[in-house]
Motif scaffolding. Structure first.
Motif, PDB file in Angstrom:
ATOM      1  N   LYS A 307     -45.073  38.075  -9.364  1.00 16.12           N
ATOM      2  CA  LYS A 307     -44.828  39.367 -10.018  1.00 16.12           C
ATOM      3  C   LYS A 307     -43.334  39.677 -10.084  1.00 16.12           C
ATOM      4  CE  LYS A 307     -49.261  41.618  -9.108  1.00 16.12           C
ATOM      5  NZ  LYS A 307     -49.992  42.552  -8.237  1.00 16.12           N
ATOM      6  N   ASN A 308     -42.607  39.338  -9.018  1.00 16.04           N
ATOM      7  CA  ASN A 308     -41.151  39.526  -9.029  1.00 16.04           C
ATOM      8  C   ASN A 308     -40.523  38.690 -10.150  1.00 16.04           C
ATOM      9  OD1 ASN A 308     -40.791  41.361  -6.942  1.00 16.04           O
ATOM     10  ND2 ASN A 308     -40.671  39.769  -5.363  1.00 16.04           N
ATOM     11  N   LEU A 309     -41.002  37.465 -10.275  1.00 14.75           N
ATOM     12  CA  LEU A 309     -40.462  36.565 -11.300  1.00 14.75           C
ATOM     13  C   LEU A 309     -40.685  37.138 -12.695  1.00 14.75           C
ATOM     14  CD1 LEU A 309     -39.344  33.499 -11.506  1.00 14.75           C
ATOM     15  CD2 LEU A 309     -41.607  33.058 -12.448  1.00 14.75           C
ATOM     16  N   LEU A 310     -41.918  37.563 -12.950  1.00 18.30           N
ATOM     17  CA  LEU A 310     -42.247  38.090 -14.276  1.00 18.30           C
ATOM     18  C   LEU A 310     -41.455  39.370 -14.565  1.00 18.30           C
ATOM     19  CD1 LEU A 310     -46.090  37.434 -14.260  1.00 18.30           C
ATOM     20  CD2 LEU A 310     -44.336  36.191 -15.552  1.00 18.30           C
ATOM     21  N   GLY A 311     -41.350  40.243 -13.580  1.00 19.20           N
ATOM     22  CA  GLY A 311     -40.563  41.469 -13.740  1.00 19.20           C
ATOM     23  C   GLY A 311     -39.128  41.146 -14.112  1.00 19.20           C
ATOM     24  N   GLY A 312     -38.570  40.166 -13.422  1.00 15.98           N
ATOM     25  CA  GLY A 312     -37.175  39.791 -13.663  1.00 15.98           C
ATOM     26  C   GLY A 312     -36.969  39.178 -15.035  1.00 15.98           C
ATOM     27  N   ILE A 313     -37.890  38.335 -15.436  1.00 15.27           N
ATOM     28  CA  ILE A 313     -37.774  37.669 -16.744  1.00 15.27           C
ATOM     29  C   ILE A 313     -37.868  38.686 -17.875  1.00 15.27           C
ATOM     30  CG2 ILE A 313     -38.946  36.099 -18.349  1.00 15.27           C
ATOM     31  CD1 ILE A 313     -39.725  34.383 -15.960  1.00 15.27           C
ATOM     32  N   PHE A 314     -38.833  39.605 -17.764  1.00 15.43           N
ATOM     33  CA  PHE A 314     -39.075  40.563 -18.853  1.00 15.43           C
ATOM     34  C   PHE A 314     -38.276  41.850 -18.697  1.00 15.43           C
ATOM     35  CE2 PHE A 314     -43.107  38.041 -18.928  1.00 15.43           C
ATOM     36  CZ  PHE A 314     -42.811  37.381 -20.108  1.00 15.43           C
ATOM     37  N   GLU A 315     -37.354  41.847 -17.738  1.00 18.09           N
ATOM     38  CA  GLU A 315     -36.519  43.021 -17.479  1.00 18.09           C
ATOM     39  C   GLU A 315     -37.346  44.284 -17.282  1.00 18.09           C
ATOM     40  OE1 GLU A 315     -33.458  42.793 -20.487  1.00 18.09           O
ATOM     41  OE2 GLU A 315     -32.374  41.340 -19.264  1.00 18.09           O
ATOM     42  N   GLU A 316     -38.444  44.081 -16.553  1.00 17.06           N
ATOM     43  CA  GLU A 316     -39.254  45.227 -16.130  1.00 17.06           C
ATOM     44  C   GLU A 316     -39.058  45.418 -14.620  1.00 17.06           C
ATOM     45  OE1 GLU A 316     -43.104  43.990 -17.346  1.00 17.06           O
ATOM     46  OE2 GLU A 316     -42.679  44.271 -19.486  1.00 17.06           O
TER      47      GLU A 316
END
Lengths: 328, 328
Positions: A307-316
């Motif tokens: 979830k941290n990875l996805l948040g970081g990639i999508f700037e969320e």
């Protein structure tokens, strides 16, 4: 939006050459505590390149990441606090019990087939009891570091009749007398008190080392500290190996300065071989850094890292992002 | 009044020939659980003679004493209940933790110098977590026997987030719904319920065997029981080896029917050699019957045994006398 996912296929830290082939162009990377070279190569070889937005480590510690380097590049860092609190607190309790009960010696004895030749005797295999008893009605638990894991460990010790809690905290952190009073009332303890290292060593029946690693806390437990501990006291380290001076501890155990030690972490791990002075001590229980190693907790850590990875990639929003500005 | 005290000098069970030389004319005798031949020879050879008033065993169990024989002779029996409750409850908790955390395997790995060659991996050494977690929010503890030690063990499990308690009790004992309700409220549990063995096997995350030994409870945990347990479940036996069918357990562990087992007692102990099928199972933690083995508890047991002896000799109240009339 399509995400291309590249996964190292083996159940061990990835090879450096494989990483260098795969990482160019990556937007995000998940790393483990064991991947010391990963973070290093990412920065120093600029292998990932300008696309990199986030590094997500599946660990609560981040001493394997060059914080100032990734901060300068504007790369975000995700980590996995909290989710492993219960697993590490369970292990801290387990080690405190195992050391007092001679867990290493007695288990080996049965494995080696020596039970039939080990006569029962009234005080055979006996060590100090963790629970309170009429003979030892007060039980003082000492903590080096008094964060979430230490408090979760304290909570687990309450039904064993613990009466006093003392702790040593980072000298630059403000005192929290209201938290102390709150814990004292909640758990029916005689006292909860922040003390200096001297008092902690002298008064504790068990010392739990649960502080962050790094230069600031290196060898807080040294020959001087061990020399002040009770002869019947137990040392438990489930945080980072660097906090305890291994040589001083091996000497203290060998000379009977303290009763025993339970270690999930050892300085210089995993280079801890059979001839290591601590491995040879019968009253030293050593585990290979399995503090967070339960199916439930590792699944929780992996999910949070993703979830941290996805948040970081999508700037969320990232569920657990380390604030790099306050750290560097 | 002068008491002549004769003490076997070695730290092991006494020799039979020494006993037969010393015991004639004795008014009282202190025996250990290991002295099976002591009680036998006392009666069958009438070695002590008519002076004998009391046998005081330094143990909570008394299956090594011929109750009807000593009752007929008017000899009183002292034992040591209660004082070892906390020590055994501590060990029950420790074994439940060790089995889930692969304590046997991981400790041996470090001792054997294999840590440097054991790559860290996300799910390496992982087992079921004893504490509740978001992945496994309910935790059901099952008890075979629900006396003092079982209840002291339950108390220790509460801070780990246990939600349900189920137990199997001697079918001839009356139900105690008010005690169940009281425990449920006191510990904030979702339920405390007496169940049959089938339900106990099916629903428990951990089964603690804490019932008396003897013919009535022999092999309550057999292949049928084990076959109904969860694949992730853990079995802990800290009472008497006879309650668990060793062969069935070894097979269940070998075939992955349950996760693992922690045993402080094994049928036929101490004749448990390195080639015993349970000793060879990596997920089986075996300790050499050290349930009460702490300095504090053994001192408490020894003191109580001495007081029982003196009470019996002087025909005063014994602090813990077994009511032989109700047992024989």
């Amino acid at each position: 939006m399509i995400i291309q996912l590249v996964v190292w296929p083996d159940d061990r830290a990835c090879d450096r050459s494989w990483l260098m082939d795969q990482v160019p162009g990556a937007s995000g990377i998940i790393v483990m505590l064991s991947d010391t070279h990963t973070a290093f190569s990412l920065y120093s070889h600029k292998a990932a390149g300008p696309n990199l937005r986030v590094i997500s480590t599946m660990s609560v510690g981040y001493e394997h990441i060059d914080l100032s380097a990734i901060s300068q590049r504007g790369v975000k860092l995700g980590y996995t606090p909290d989710v492993l609190t219960d697993a590490v607190a369970d292990l801290s309790l387990m080690l405190a019990l195992m050391v007092g009960r001679n867990g290493a010696e007695t288990m080996s004895l049965v494995r080696n087939g020596e039970w039939p030749n080990s006569p029962w005797s009234p005080f055979g295999f006996c060590g100090p009891q963790l629970s309170a008893s009429p003979v030892s009605p007060t039980r003082t638990m000492g903590f080096i570091g008094f964060g979430r894991i230490a408090q979760a460990t304290l909570k687990r010790l309450i039904p064993l009749g613990v009466t006093h809690c003392i702790y040593y905290a980072n000298p630059s952190s403000p005192p929290k007398p209201s938290l102390d009073a709150e814990l004292m009332t909640k758990y029916g303890l005689n006292s909860v008190k922040r003390v200096d290292l001297d008092e902690l060593a002298k008064d504790s029946d068990v010392v739990f080392v649960l502080a962050p690693g790094g230069e600031q806390t290196k060898h807080l437990v040294n020959a001087d500290f061990l020399g002040k501990m009770k002869k019947t006291a137990v040392l438990v380290n489930t945080s980072r190996g660097t906090l305890v001076d291994s040589e001083a501890l091996a000497t203290a155990l060998h000379q009977g300065v303290i009763w025993g030690a339970g270690l999930d972490v050892v300085e210089g791990e995993p280079q801890v071989t059979a001839d290591h002075p601590l491995v040879k001590e019968p009253r030293c229980v050593i585990l290979p850094h399995i503090g967070s190693a339960t199916l439930e907790t590792r699944l929780g850590m992996a999910t949070l890292a993703a979830k941290n990875l996805l948040g970081g990639i999508f700037e969320e929003a990232m569920p657990a992002e380390l604030n790099l500005k306050s750290r560097t």
